[in-house]
Design a protein around this motif. Structure first.
Motif, PDB file in Angstrom:
ATOM      1  N   PHE A 191      -5.083 -14.123  10.525  1.00  0.00           N
ATOM      2  CA  PHE A 191      -5.355 -13.024  11.370  1.00  0.00           C
ATOM      3  C   PHE A 191      -4.635 -11.670  11.095  1.00  0.00           C
ATOM      4  O   PHE A 191      -4.483 -10.720  11.567  1.00  0.00           O
ATOM      5  CB  PHE A 191      -4.993 -13.379  12.802  1.00  0.00           C
ATOM      6  N   ILE A 192      -4.022 -11.735   9.762  1.00  0.00           N
ATOM      7  CA  ILE A 192      -3.090 -10.849   9.394  1.00  0.00           C
ATOM      8  C   ILE A 192      -4.127  -9.233   9.159  1.00  0.00           C
ATOM      9  O   ILE A 192      -3.410  -8.381   9.614  1.00  0.00           O
ATOM     10  CB  ILE A 192      -2.289 -10.792   8.206  1.00  0.00           C
ATOM     11  N   LYS A 193      -5.266  -9.417   8.682  1.00  0.00           N
ATOM     12  CA  LYS A 193      -5.894  -8.283   8.565  1.00  0.00           C
ATOM     13  C   LYS A 193      -6.614  -7.594   9.876  1.00  0.00           C
ATOM     14  O   LYS A 193      -6.769  -6.417   9.900  1.00  0.00           O
ATOM     15  CB  LYS A 193      -6.992  -8.641   7.673  1.00  0.00           C
ATOM     16  N   ASP A 194      -6.395  -8.388  10.831  1.00  0.00           N
ATOM     17  CA  ASP A 194      -6.819  -8.009  12.338  1.00  0.00           C
ATOM     18  C   ASP A 194      -5.510  -7.080  12.935  1.00  0.00           C
ATOM     19  O   ASP A 194      -6.056  -6.377  13.871  1.00  0.00           O
ATOM     20  CB  ASP A 194      -6.986  -9.035  13.224  1.00  0.00           C
ATOM     21  N   MET A 195      -4.520  -6.951  12.175  1.00  0.00           N
ATOM     22  CA  MET A 195      -3.208  -6.480  12.743  1.00  0.00           C
ATOM     23  C   MET A 195      -3.564  -4.982  12.568  1.00  0.00           C
ATOM     24  O   MET A 195      -2.798  -4.030  13.351  1.00  0.00           O
ATOM     25  CB  MET A 195      -2.054  -7.040  12.428  1.00  0.00           C
ATOM     26  N   LYS A 196      -4.235  -4.563  11.571  1.00  0.00           N
ATOM     27  CA  LYS A 196      -4.020  -3.307  10.727  1.00  0.00           C
ATOM     28  C   LYS A 196      -4.303  -2.156  11.965  1.00  0.00           C
ATOM     29  O   LYS A 196      -3.861  -0.959  12.133  1.00  0.00           O
ATOM     30  CB  LYS A 196      -4.842  -3.046   9.810  1.00  0.00           C
ATOM     31  N   PRO A 197      -5.558  -2.155  12.634  1.00  0.00           N
ATOM     32  CA  PRO A 197      -5.977  -1.145  13.755  1.00  0.00           C
ATOM     33  C   PRO A 197      -4.892  -1.047  14.711  1.00  0.00           C
ATOM     34  O   PRO A 197      -4.555   0.246  15.207  1.00  0.00           O
ATOM     35  CB  PRO A 197      -7.099  -1.711  14.327  1.00  0.00           C
ATOM     36  N   TYR A 198      -4.068  -2.066  15.073  1.00  0.00           N
ATOM     37  CA  TYR A 198      -3.214  -2.166  16.150  1.00  0.00           C
ATOM     38  C   TYR A 198      -1.756  -1.438  15.521  1.00  0.00           C
ATOM     39  O   TYR A 198      -1.133  -0.566  16.280  1.00  0.00           O
ATOM     40  CB  TYR A 198      -2.348  -3.429  16.674  1.00  0.00           C
ATOM     41  N   MET A 199      -1.501  -1.823  14.500  1.00  0.00           N
ATOM     42  CA  MET A 199      -0.077  -1.113  13.933  1.00  0.00           C
ATOM     43  C   MET A 199      -0.136   0.444  13.897  1.00  0.00           C
ATOM     44  O   MET A 199       1.191   0.955  14.021  1.00  0.00           O
ATOM     45  CB  MET A 199       0.261  -1.679  12.391  1.00  0.00           C
ATOM     46  N   HIS A 200      -1.036   1.082  13.700  1.00  0.00           N
ATOM     47  CA  HIS A 200      -1.147   2.441  13.538  1.00  0.00           C
ATOM     48  C   HIS A 200      -0.911   3.243  14.840  1.00  0.00           C
ATOM     49  O   HIS A 200      -0.612   4.365  15.080  1.00  0.00           O
ATOM     50  CB  HIS A 200      -2.446   3.048  13.125  1.00  0.00           C
ATOM     51  N   ASN A 201      -1.016   2.459  15.968  1.00  0.00           N
ATOM     52  CA  ASN A 201      -0.647   2.860  17.269  1.00  0.00           C
ATOM     53  C   ASN A 201       1.187   2.668  17.742  1.00  0.00           C
ATOM     54  O   ASN A 201       1.343   3.330  18.710  1.00  0.00           O
ATOM     55  CB  ASN A 201      -1.240   2.116  18.363  1.00  0.00           C
ATOM     56  N   TYR A 202       1.824   2.451  16.853  1.00  0.00           N
ATOM     57  CA  TYR A 202       3.182   2.140  17.093  1.00  0.00           C
ATOM     58  C   TYR A 202       3.958   2.959  16.138  1.00  0.00           C
ATOM     59  O   TYR A 202       3.619   3.231  14.939  1.00  0.00           O
ATOM     60  CB  TYR A 202       3.551   0.950  17.008  1.00  0.00           C
ATOM     61  N   GLU A 203       5.179   3.433  16.393  1.00  0.00           N
ATOM     62  CA  GLU A 203       6.271   4.220  15.724  1.00  0.00           C
ATOM     63  C   GLU A 203       6.693   3.595  14.628  1.00  0.00           C
ATOM     64  O   GLU A 203       6.850   3.809  13.463  1.00  0.00           O
ATOM     65  CB  GLU A 203       7.258   4.706  16.628  1.00  0.00           C
ATOM     66  N   GLN A 204       6.849   2.062  14.826  1.00  0.00           N
ATOM     67  CA  GLN A 204       7.219   1.127  13.798  1.00  0.00           C
ATOM     68  C   GLN A 204       6.835  -0.608  14.291  1.00  0.00           C
ATOM     69  O   GLN A 204       6.685  -0.731  15.272  1.00  0.00           O
ATOM     70  CB  GLN A 204       8.750   1.166  13.403  1.00  0.00           C
ATOM     71  N   THR A 205       6.920  -1.136  13.229  1.00  0.00           N
ATOM     72  CA  THR A 205       6.536  -2.606  13.375  1.00  0.00           C
ATOM     73  C   THR A 205       7.601  -3.295  12.710  1.00  0.00           C
ATOM     74  O   THR A 205       7.869  -3.269  11.679  1.00  0.00           O
ATOM     75  CB  THR A 205       4.933  -2.900  12.631  1.00  0.00           C
ATOM     76  N   LEU A 206       8.246  -4.563  13.605  1.00  0.00           N
ATOM     77  CA  LEU A 206       8.857  -5.153  12.992  1.00  0.00           C
ATOM     78  C   LEU A 206       8.470  -6.631  12.911  1.00  0.00           C
ATOM     79  O   LEU A 206       7.587  -7.164  13.451  1.00  0.00           O
ATOM     80  CB  LEU A 206      10.216  -5.356  14.105  1.00  0.00           C
ATOM     81  N   LEU A 207       8.622  -7.287  11.660  1.00  0.00           N
ATOM     82  CA  LEU A 207       7.961  -8.424  11.095  1.00  0.00           C
ATOM     83  C   LEU A 207       9.041  -9.712  11.138  1.00  0.00           C
ATOM     84  O   LEU A 207      10.125  -9.617  10.471  1.00  0.00           O
ATOM     85  CB  LEU A 207       7.640  -8.317   9.881  1.00  0.00           C
ATOM     86  N   TYR A 208       8.653 -10.642  11.794  1.00  0.00           N
ATOM     87  CA  TYR A 208       9.742 -11.808  11.855  1.00  0.00           C
ATOM     88  C   TYR A 208       8.670 -12.975  11.513  1.00  0.00           C
ATOM     89  O   TYR A 208       8.297 -13.869  12.223  1.00  0.00           O
ATOM     90  CB  TYR A 208      10.097 -12.140  13.358  1.00  0.00           C
ATOM     91  N   LEU A 209       8.370 -12.801  10.203  1.00  0.00           N
ATOM     92  CA  LEU A 209       7.469 -14.050   9.673  1.00  0.00           C
ATOM     93  C   LEU A 209       8.387 -15.130   8.932  1.00  0.00           C
ATOM     94  O   LEU A 209       9.425 -14.797   8.587  1.00  0.00           O
ATOM     95  CB  LEU A 209       6.582 -13.464   8.688  1.00  0.00           C
TER      96      LEU A 209
END
Length: 250
Positions: A191-209
């Protein structure tokens, strides 16, 4: 029905199905096939269990034992009931993974589900489409439909995690961070490609993968597609994932 071999009891809670060649310990919330049973009783490896069952003759070890086939897992699980986590076996499982019950209750539920006329229970994390990620000491499954879990807190920061226990581990380690951030649990790297539309709505994204091939590949993908992404895996760089880090002392 038999008395469980794993504890002292007066009422039988251990069921064996001759037709399905499976066993299930209702008091412990665990089950499996004959190899799983031998491994648990003798506290041995799979290869040692196979040798025991083969009357001491060496045998090549199996690389993987699956409880359900993929087709059965996608179509054969039915959710029966959902409530707050209270079964002792699930609480013990959470303790073994260093997750406080208060944290688990905040994000997850106790889910009872059916599979081929048998009943099971697990810790469940609901996704955005009403499906459930299901975990207990033995099983790792999910009910349909499969999707990601989006927890909205109206924050300006998004946290992306791989799975249920990554979420519970970070909630244990960084309570304030999760309380002030929106959270996305992938439940599958697919589902990583489904995240792209959401990420643009935030000032930053923190990844804990996870610090494995799939996790590092997903991290690379996110960082190449959005400049506002911060890789936080260095905080547990010597561990496979957040839960491994937490169990090792955090």
């Amino acid at each position: 029905w038999f008395l469980s071999p794993f504890r002292s009891e007066t009422q039988a809670s251990f069921k064996v199905s001759r037709t399905k060649n499976r066993w299930y310990d209702h008091g412990g919330g665990i089950g499996g096939n004959v190899i799983d049973l031998v491994c648990r009783i003798l506290k041995c490896s799979i290869s040692e269990a196979l040798e025991f069952l083969n009357d001491g003759m060496p045998i090549e070890p199996l690389n993987q034992l699956t409880i359900f086939s993929k087709e059965e897992n996608e179509t054969g699980i039915g959710i029966v009931k959902v409530h707050d986590i209270r079964h002792p076996a699930l609480i013990q499982y959470l303790n073994s993974r260093s997750i406080p019950i208060t944290v688990a209750k905040h994000y997850c539920k106790e889910v009872w589900y059916s599979y081929k006329e048998s009943m099971f229970f697990a810790i469940g994390l609901e996704n955005g489409k009403g499906g459930w990620e299901l975990r207990n000491r033995i099983f790792k499954n999910s009910s349909s439909p499969k999707s990601y879990t989006h927890i909205k807190r109206n924050g300006n920061q998004l946290i992306i995690l791989e799975g249920m226990f990554d979420l519970l581990s970070l909630a244990t380690l960084e309570t304030l961070l999760l309380n002030t951030s929106d959270i996305m649990v992938l439940n599958s790297i697919a589902f990583i490609k489904d995240m792209k539309p959401y990420m643009h709505n935030y000032e930053q994204t923190l990844l804990y993968l996870d610090n494995d091939t799939a996790g590092t590949g997903a991290t690379k993908y996110f960082m190449e597609t959005n400049y506002k992404v911060i890789d936080k895996s260095n905080t547990y760089k010597n561990h496979k994932d957040l839960n491994n880090y937490l169990c090792d002392g955090g």
